[in-house]
Design a protein around this motif. Structure first.
Motif, short mmCIF file in Angstrom:
data_model
loop_
_atom_site.label_atom_id
_atom_site.label_comp_id
_atom_site.label_asym_id
_atom_site.label_seq_id
_atom_site.Cartn_x
_atom_site.Cartn_y
_atom_site.Cartn_z
N ARG A 5 0.85 -1.19 0.00
CA ARG A 5 0.00 0.00 0.00
C ARG A 5 0.89 1.23 0.00
O ARG A 5 1.82 1.33 0.79
N ASP A 6 0.61 2.15 -0.91
CA ASP A 6 1.28 3.44 -0.92
C ASP A 6 0.33 4.43 -0.27
O ASP A 6 -0.69 4.81 -0.86
N GLU A 7 0.66 4.84 0.92
CA GLU A 7 -0.25 5.72 1.68
C GLU A 7 -0.11 7.18 1.27
O GLU A 7 -0.85 8.02 1.76
N HIS A 8 0.86 7.46 0.41
CA HIS A 8 1.13 8.85 0.08
C HIS A 8 0.60 9.29 -1.28
O HIS A 8 0.58 10.46 -1.58
N ARG A 9 0.21 8.33 -2.10
CA ARG A 9 -0.19 8.71 -3.46
C ARG A 9 -1.46 8.00 -3.88
O ARG A 9 -1.68 6.84 -3.55
N THR A 10 -2.23 8.70 -4.68
CA THR A 10 -3.39 8.09 -5.33
C THR A 10 -2.89 7.24 -6.50
O THR A 10 -1.71 7.30 -6.87
N LYS A 54 -5.32 0.97 -7.17
CA LYS A 54 -4.87 0.75 -5.79
C LYS A 54 -5.65 -0.41 -5.19
O LYS A 54 -6.72 -0.24 -4.62
N GLU A 63 -7.03 -0.34 -1.53
CA GLU A 63 -8.16 0.47 -1.06
C GLU A 63 -9.42 -0.34 -0.84
O GLU A 63 -10.25 0.01 0.00
#
Lengths: 153, 373, 383, 166
Positions: B20-25, B114, B117
């Protein structure tokens, strides 16, 4: 792009919920009515697949229209098993460990997907199972009018 | 069949797969990859004739998620464009067709989404027909387990076999800096992981992840100046099967078998064994064995090497897993595969799939040489 | 295009607010069966399938083409699923054209559908998502400000929108498949409730269930067919980014670039006089005037004048949407393909009561997203 | 009986239950958090200098990064609008209301905004408006921190200043 701004992550949880109403049409609709009103499993003879269960009104092999209705038996032979150890709430049809199966019903040429909830230690590919129907007042015209299949040998 | 054009993969950029990339959409993850892919080719955005992307509204958790990707793909001035609601490998297939039709010479192919999500078991249940398969709550691991059970019974495969397939992929993934799982694991350790849906254990399942990818295609005449070692598409084919799990022979990848046969015929190869490596989109160890059977591959033999990248079993970003296989083929054949390079590789095959139990399959054969003269 | 491509069969369902009599598969098969019958073909003759629809959230089935594969006769065939927002029906057909033009496929089945009654379009298309301000009540709220800007830019009189609706409804009376088949008067339109000023209730498209299918074929196969084919002279799909400073949402550049490419390829230099009819995507009344300009049928600022004069009415110089168009029938994902299919029928001379006399060349158009996606084709009775 | 019942079951109900855990992205997170401090952030294109609000990672026009964050005025121009007479799902607003595109001073693209303290029939393209913030202590770093926009009473902006920045 190394200079891109950074900050503490921001996240948000949301649940998307909705009840869809899927029209069944004549073929699936009559199959479901047979389950609900007659406790019978009706199939259709289709080109390329033989007696196809569950019926959809056409041959999934070549798109041609379905032929005659054929009643098949609510019992048959297991051809595939997935044993689910941790059921997923609000998705799976059981809260306790259960198994998904494909079952070749007597008289049918394709297999039906359903579940087995009891005697999982007696369940193998090749096992005989039979449908356990929901009581009259609980059958609504759904594939789940069969509550589950039980192992009979 | 009419005369075909030589089309090559000339660039590929991928962010390392993460859980998971919590910084980017999804779109913000894509933008740097489109830039990198074009920079690698030494061209500007305006040098590209066509753009096509693959993604899913349900993975995005919103309708029209792909519309927002237009901005990060640099869609100004307006571009010739298409979006497929499929793995982005199918977008690459379409870009190739578009070039055959003669309407464009260069294209970018983007994949994004993503996976972290949403709840993928619930999301992918919605791929099933709502009356029968969907209505009994089947999720992708359960359908995969049904398939695995049929295959294992038929082919007399055991838990140990699944562990060994997975371990081989995990060992390869340890050499791939873009993989999500980068630690080799022993078959014993894998066989000790918990059951999810028997016969599948947690260890045998492709770990969900997310990333963003951009592949660049160019036709002969353009490709040579965009890449030092263009990787030419020599044959491709894709097939879908009916969904009904009870009406298909789940032990046999019928669609894969047909797609492979057609793609090999187009490429002029007799068998898949003529390839030096094959990249498969198997979401679990049993699928990999089924695919090998359908393609006529023997994993015991040294050639072709199966999944030098570690395959989907070391990272499975939905809607991109297939395009990454094609990207790996490009990296391997163009000398960009680093320490996982298959020595002297000349030809390779990439596979993408969509749906439950390998319902739809795409096979692309690539080589260092042009196919058509 | 590398080689000539034609439409050899068109089929559509009857459209209505709720086709509760059929399943999704049944709806799609209704259109496919008609298209195959029209072309004198069966599923066995089809090499590949290209299907499009708008967001999967409308029916609550993800990638429904997977469970529909059997219904489409696609088992063991190539299949591609397209999604380009509102333009999807048109871009799907163009994708099928590419399949044939590539030389790889001889006969391709292309389908677009929407069964909005299975869910709730307003809920599905305007979800309340975190980090995003709520959309202003659906597509109408999104597009109404651009209609206002058009009115302001062109000094169009207020009756143009309502007039467009009156004409569309009159046209739909000649189309047996249309959803809304009831004429309305100018007064009825102007007295209907104002939803998103300047757009009134009767100036918006309905919510429909429906499907349309076409068979796209190579020249060799088209010449074998039982009927005169519609030759695809050109077809392209374009898209543009949303957040471009100064982006013209009233007359988007993607639309202008797309149609220019289409005209150049088809050899059209004077669309107003060379094109005999056009089916264009008009979900809200004012877009007819806006697209007349965007498509180069008239000068910028003159679109409303065409409508005011009635030159776009049935039987006049350039009939626009003789089928009644999106204002009378809107199965979202299928609406674009209906535009393309309708003009194919026109040049085949088989549009029934809404046939435009002597129609030889026709344009089909759709748009989508925030007026960002455009897909347009030109078909002709001549190869 | 050799047939299933003639009368079909008409439909099945299918309940969708999909939890999502969305990521805002750092650009949007910074923008939202700044709203709590009554600040509106935009991002500036590294090539053209144009300013996007809410901030974008890149300029779709130049395809260049837009990684410099800048603070914008909370005043701007109504570039276009519509008057809404049907309710917004999930938001309680008195009808009718004005839904507008507002070009903030210093920004090169417009934001969607609600305009209140203004009769619907008085709304105009070119009208100058300003943000009405929630009181101190009630702002949480959310879009609703700006309750709405209202007319400033300044003279309308000339048409050429907004007609191409909808």
């Amino acid at each position: 792009m190394s200079s891109a701004p950074r900050t503490e992550p921001m996240t948000a949880e949301m649940v998307s919920e909705f009840v869809y109403k899927h029209s069944t049409g004549n073929d699936i609709g009559r199959f479901l009515a047979g389950m609900k009103d007659q406790k019978k499993i009706w199939c259709q003879r289709v080109r390329g697949l033989g007696v196809a269960v569950p019926p959809v009104g056409y041959s999934e092999a070549d798109g041609s229209p379905a032929g005659e209705w054929v009643e098949v038996q609510p019992r048959g032979t297991v051809t595939a098993i997935a044993r689910v150890f941790r059921p997923i709430a609000e998705l799976h049809p059981s809260d306790l460990p259960f198994a998904y199966i494909l079952v070749r019903l007597e008289g049918a040429d394709t297999a039906l997907a359903h579940i087995v909830v009891d005697d999982l230690d007696r369940l193998f590919i090749g096992s005989r199972v039979e449908a356990v129907w929901k009581p009259d007042e609980e059958r609504i015209g759904s594939i789940r009018d069969i509550a589950h299949f039980r192992v009979i040998g | 069949m009419t005369q075909l054009r030589n089309v090559a993969i000339v660039g590929f950029a991928q962010a390392p797969i993460v859980a998971r990339d919590e910084h980017r959409t999804a779109q913000e993850m894509l933008y740097p990859q489109v830039r990198r892919a074009l920079e690698e080719c030494g061209v500007s955005r305006d040098d590209i004739d066509y753009q096509v992307a693959g993604s899913s509204d349900y993975i995005d958790g919103r309708p029209f998620g792909f519309v927002m990707a237009l901005d990060v793909m640099g869609s100004w001035p307006p571009r010739q464009d298409l979006h497929v609601e499929m793995d982005a490998a199918f977008a690459a297939y379409y870009a190739w067709l578009r070039m055959q039709a003669g309407d464009c010479d260069t294209a970018i192919v983007c994949g994004y989404g993503k996976s972290s999500e949403g709840d993928l078991d619930r999301v992918l249940n919605l791929q099933l027909d709502p009356f029968y398969l969907g209505a009994i709550g089947l999720d992708p691991t359960s359908t995969a387990a049904l398939q695995a059970s049929v295959f294992m019974e038929r082919e007399k495969k055991s838990d140990v076999d699944l562990a060994e397939v997975t371990a081989r992929n995990r060992a390869a993934g340890a050499r791939n800096p873009d993989a999500l799982l980068r630690e080799a694991t022993s078959p014993d350790d894998l066989a000790a992981t918990e059951w999810v849906a028997a016969p599948l254990r947690a260890g045998y399942l492709a770990p969900k992840g997310e990333t963003a990818v951009c592949l660049v295609l160019a036709a002969e005449g353009k490709a040579e100046s965009m890449c030092d070692h263009p990787v030419w598409i020599q044959g491709l084919d894709q097939r879908i099967e009916m969904q009904n799990l009870g009406a298909r022979d789940l032990a046999v990848g019928g669609g894969t078998e047909l797609a492979t046969r057609k793609a090999l015929a187009m490429s002029g190869l007799a068998t898949a064994a003529d390839c030096d490596l094959v990249e498969l989109s198997a979401a679990n160890a049993a699928e990999e064995m089924i695919l090998c059977g359908a393609m006529g591959l023997d994993p015991e033999k040294p050639q072709p090497v199966i999944n030098p990248s570690g395959g989907a079993l070391c990272g499975h970003p939905l809607m991109m897993t297939g395009l990454i296989r094609l990207g790996e083929v490009f990296r391997q054949l163009s000398g960009r595969a680093g320490e996982r390079a298959v020595p002297d590789a000349e030809r390779a095959m990439a596979h993408a799939t969509s749906g439950h139990c390998l319902q739809q399959n795409l096979v692309i054969v690539c080589g260092k040489d042009r196919r058509w003269t | 295009m590398k080689r000539p491509v034609a439409v050899v069969g068109v089929g559509q369902t009857h459209h209505s607010a709720r086709r509760a009599d059929v399943s999704i598969a049944g709806l799609v098969r209704e259109a496919v069966d008609r298209a195959l019958l029209d072309a004198g073909l069966t599923h066995e003759d089809i090499d590949a399938v290209v299907i499009g629809k708008a967001p999967d959230q409308l029916e609550g089935v993800m990638q429904p083409e997977q469970f529909l594969a059997g219904a489409l006769g696609a088992h063991m065939k190539p299949l591609l699923r397209v999604h380009t927002a509102g333009s999807v029906g048109a871009s799907t057909a163009i994708t099928a054209v590419t399949h044939v033009a590539s030389g790889l496929y001889e006969r391709v089945l292309t389908i677009a559908f929407e069964k909005q009654s299975e869910g709730n379009a307003m809920w599905a298309l305007s979800p309340s998502l975190p980090f995003t301000p709520p959309l202003v009540a659906g597509a109408g709220g999104f597009f109404a400000p651009y209609c206002r800007a058009y009115i302001a830019k062109s000094d169009a009189p207020a009756h143009i929108g309502p007039m467009t609706v009156v004409n569309a409804r009159e046209n739909a009376m000649r189309n047996e498949y249309a959803h809304l088949r009831e004429t309305v008067t100018l007064e009825e339109v102007t007295e209907s409730i104002m939803l998103w000023e300047p757009i009134r209730y009767l100036e918006t498209c309905p919510s429909s269930d429906g499907a349309v299918a076409m068979i796209i074929a190579s020249e060799e196969q088209a010449k074998k067919g039982p009927r005169r084919p519609a030759w695809v002279k050109s077809g392209y799909s374009y898209a543009e980014a949303m957040w471009v400073p100064g982006r013209d949402q009233v007359s988007p550049r993607a639309g202008r670039d797309c149609v220019k490419h289409v005209y150049d390829t088809a050899g059209i230099t004077d669309p107003w006089n060379q094109i005999d009819t056009a089916e264009i995507y008009v979900p809200f009344s004012w877009f007819e005037a806006m697209w007349l300009e965007n498509l180069g049928f008239c000068a910028e600022g003159d679109g409303w004048k065409v409508i005011d004069r009635g030159d776009q009415r049935f039987g006049r110089h350039l009939p626009i949407n003789p089928s009644g168009g999106v204002l009378c029938t809107n199965p979202i994902g299928a609406s674009g393909m209906l535009r393309l299919g309708e003009v194919a029928l026109q040049v085949m001379g088989r549009a029934g009561e809404h046939q435009v006399d002597g129609c030889k060349t026709a344009l089909g158009h759709a748009y989508g997203g925030g007026a960002q996606y455009f897909a347009i084709w030109i078909v002709s009775s001549e190869l | 009986m050799s047939q299933p019942p003639d009368e079909p079951v008409k439909y099945i109900e299918s309940k969708i239950h999909l939890p999502y855990d969305y990521v805002a992205g750092d650009y949007r997170a910074l923008y939202m958090r700044a709203l709590a401090d009554k600040k509106i952030l935009g991002s500036r294109c590294s090539v053209t200098g144009k300013v996007f609000v809410p901030p974008l990672m890149s300029s779709p026009e130049s395809f260049a990064p837009a990684d410099e964050l800048v603070e914008l005025s909370d005043r701007g121009i109504v570039t276009t609008f519509c008057v809404v007479n049907i309710p917004v799902i999930g938001r309680e607003v008195e009808l009718p209301y004005v839904a507008a595109s507002v070009a903030l001073d210093g920004a090169d693209i417009s934001i969607f905004a609600m305009v209140q303290e203004c009769k619907a029939e008085d709304a105009r393209m070119g009208m100058r408006v300003e943000a009405v913030w929630k009181p101190d202590g009630e702002r949480t770093g959310d879009h609703t921190d700006i309750s709405y926009f209202r007319p400033t009473g300044e003279p309308d902006a000339p048409r050429e200043s907004y007609i191409n920045r909808l």
